[in-house]
Design an enzyme around this catalytic site. Structure first.
Site, PDB file in Angstrom:
ATOM      1  N   CYS A 263       0.820  -1.216   0.000  1.00 32.42           N
ATOM      2  CA  CYS A 263       0.000   0.000   0.000  1.00 32.42           C
ATOM      3  C   CYS A 263       0.853   1.266   0.000  1.00 32.42           C
ATOM      4  O   CYS A 263       0.388   2.330  -0.390  1.00 32.42           O
ATOM      5  CB  CYS A 263      -0.946  -0.013   1.201  1.00 32.42           C
ATOM      6  SG  CYS A 263      -0.109   0.081   2.791  1.00 32.42           S
ATOM      7  N   ARG A 291      -5.591   4.155  -6.403  1.00 27.54           N
ATOM      8  CA  ARG A 291      -6.282   4.836  -5.297  1.00 27.54           C
ATOM      9  C   ARG A 291      -7.196   5.931  -5.858  1.00 27.54           C
ATOM     10  O   ARG A 291      -8.326   6.106  -5.422  1.00 27.54           O
ATOM     11  CB  ARG A 291      -5.253   5.470  -4.334  1.00 27.54           C
ATOM     12  CG  ARG A 291      -4.377   4.465  -3.587  1.00 27.54           C
ATOM     13  CD  ARG A 291      -5.180   3.679  -2.588  1.00 27.54           C
ATOM     14  NE  ARG A 291      -5.884   4.540  -1.661  1.00 27.54           N
ATOM     15  CZ  ARG A 291      -5.352   5.102  -0.568  1.00 27.54           C
ATOM     16  NH1 ARG A 291      -4.109   4.825  -0.240  1.00 27.54           N
ATOM     17  NH2 ARG A 291      -6.064   5.881   0.226  1.00 27.54           N
TER      18      ARG A 291
HETATM   19  N1  NVA Z   1      -0.576   0.165   8.403  1.00 30.90           N
HETATM   20  C1  NVA Z   1      -0.141   1.458   7.960  1.00 30.90           C
HETATM   21  C2  NVA Z   1      -0.754   1.819   6.657  1.00 30.90           C
HETATM   22  C3  NVA Z   1      -0.312   3.143   6.083  1.00 30.90           C
HETATM   23  C4  NVA Z   1      -0.997   3.491   4.809  1.00 30.90           C
HETATM   24  C5  NVA Z   1      -0.483   2.492   9.024  1.00 30.90           C
HETATM   25  O1  NVA Z   1      -1.589   2.416   9.586  1.00 30.90           O
HETATM   26  O2  NVA Z   1       0.334   3.354   9.303  1.00 30.90           O
HETATM   27  N1   CP Z   2      -1.395   3.855   1.403  1.00 34.33           N
HETATM   28  C1   CP Z   2      -1.762   5.028   1.973  1.00 34.33           C
HETATM   29  O1   CP Z   2      -2.862   5.167   2.505  1.00 34.33           O
HETATM   30  O2   CP Z   2      -0.835   6.017   1.865  1.00 34.33           O
HETATM   31  P1   CP Z   2      -0.835   7.427   2.596  1.00 34.33           P
HETATM   32  O3   CP Z   2      -0.595   7.178   4.064  1.00 34.33           O
HETATM   33  O4   CP Z   2       0.267   8.190   1.954  1.00 34.33           O
HETATM   34  O5   CP Z   2      -2.175   8.083   2.391  1.00 34.33           O
END
Ligand code: NVA
Ligand code: CP
Length: 306
Positions: A263, A291
């Site tokens: 992600c 996205r």
């Molecule tokens: N697991 C991560 C995803 C970031 C897009 C978080 O929550 O920081």
């Molecule tokens: N993957 C994701 O949600 O990235 P950001 O934290 O940059 O929004």
């Protein structure tokens, strides 16, 4: 009116309908056409955590759909000084057409939604990141034509892993989750995913050995070991996740043509190696682009349902 708080609230048909809208709008955009599905509408984007992709994709997405988006950092709005979610929800409902929230607790998000008169979208909580998963699934559809999809998630049983459980349980594909002991997915999410999986036919299995999980998988994915809000646990987590890096040795156990998803942001040398991230199998930037398209699908779907 519908909210988009978790994939649990959506049927398989609805998830596929959102994706169909997303693909349609993506195709149009690639042909240089934009349709103002949400002309003059406004999206509020409340961020209690950092973001690159979520912020930019929602803001640009809303603009391309004919509307505009407001970036509302909790550092700058009264929410950050203790104004309750339920008051913020009722005030913003009088001014905006839709709202997206990135926050810590899923309960807080639900509290907002309970008082909101406009559709609320989960832009990530500690429990789920459902908008990410729709982009991930779009990417899988674009790259994998096979019928028997097997996804292997290697790493922390966090918001991304919980969301994979829900997506698999709803859509019915095989999911294997490998996490170190003590870092498994939320037991309540596991319970409800396994219950839903009985209807969809999804095969969901849990492992403590990443090698077992990735055997012949068509998709390999992972996420950071240290999610936002867990920065203090970094040194313990780095020790506990030893052996959970997705590197060439792990990718070799998956199908030859397996794709790698993440992600993002990615931490090279921790959950994934530089080689895997930069390999031909890695489709992380298609995933990031999706996205934009997936979230347009969500916003147009929610607008149709009110
Ligand atoms: N697991 C991560 C995803 C970031 C897009 C978080 O929550 O920081
Ligand atoms: N993957 C994701 O949600 O990235 P950001 O934290 O940059 O929004």
């Amino acid at each position: 009116m519908r909210h988009f708080l978790t994939l649990k609230d959506f049927t398989k048909e609805e998830i596929l309908e959102i994706l169909e809208i997303a693909f349609k709008i993506k195709k149009k955009l690639k042909n240089g056409k934009r349709k103002a599905y949400l002309e003059n509408q406004t999206l509020g984007m409340i961020f209690e955590k950092s973001s690159t992709r979520t912020r930019v994709s929602f803001e640009v997405g809303m603009y391309q759909l004919g509307g505009m988006a407001l970036f509302l950092s909790s550092n700058d709005i009264q929410l950050g000084r203790g104004e309750p979610m339920k008051d913020t929800a009722r005030v913003l409902s009088r001014m905006l057409d839709m709202v997206m929230i990135r926050t810590f607790s899923q309960k807080e998000l639900e509290e907002f939604a309970k008082f909101s008169l406009i559709p609320v979208i989960n832009g990530l909580t500690d429990t789920y990141h459902p908008v990410q998963l729709l982009a991930d699934y779009m990417t899988i559809i674009e790259h994998k034509k096979e019928k028997d999809l097997v996804v292997a998630y290697v790493g922390d049983g966090n918001n991304i892993a919980n969301s994979w459980l829900m997506l698999s349980a709803k859509l019915g594909f095989e999911l294997r989750v490998a996490s170190p002991r003590g870092y498994e997915c939320n037991p309540l999410v596991i319970d409800s995913a396994l219950r839903l999986a009985k209807d969809s036919g999804a095969k969901i299995r849990f492992f403590h050995d990443p090698k077992e999980a990735v055997k012949n998988a068509s998709v390999v994915t992972t996420d950071t070991w240290i999610s936002m809000g867990q920065e203090d646990e970094k040194s313990k987590r780095v020790k506990d996740f030893k052996g959970f890096i997705v590197n060439d040795d792990i990718m070799e156990l998956a199908k030859k043509d397996a794709i790698f998803l993440h992600c993002l942001p990615a931490y090279r040398g921790y959950e994934v190696s530089e080689e895997v991230l930069e390999s031909k199998q890695s489709v992380i930037f298609d995933e990031a682009e999706n996205r934009l398209h997936a979230q347009k699908g969500i916003m147009v779907f929610l607008d149709k349902k009110r």
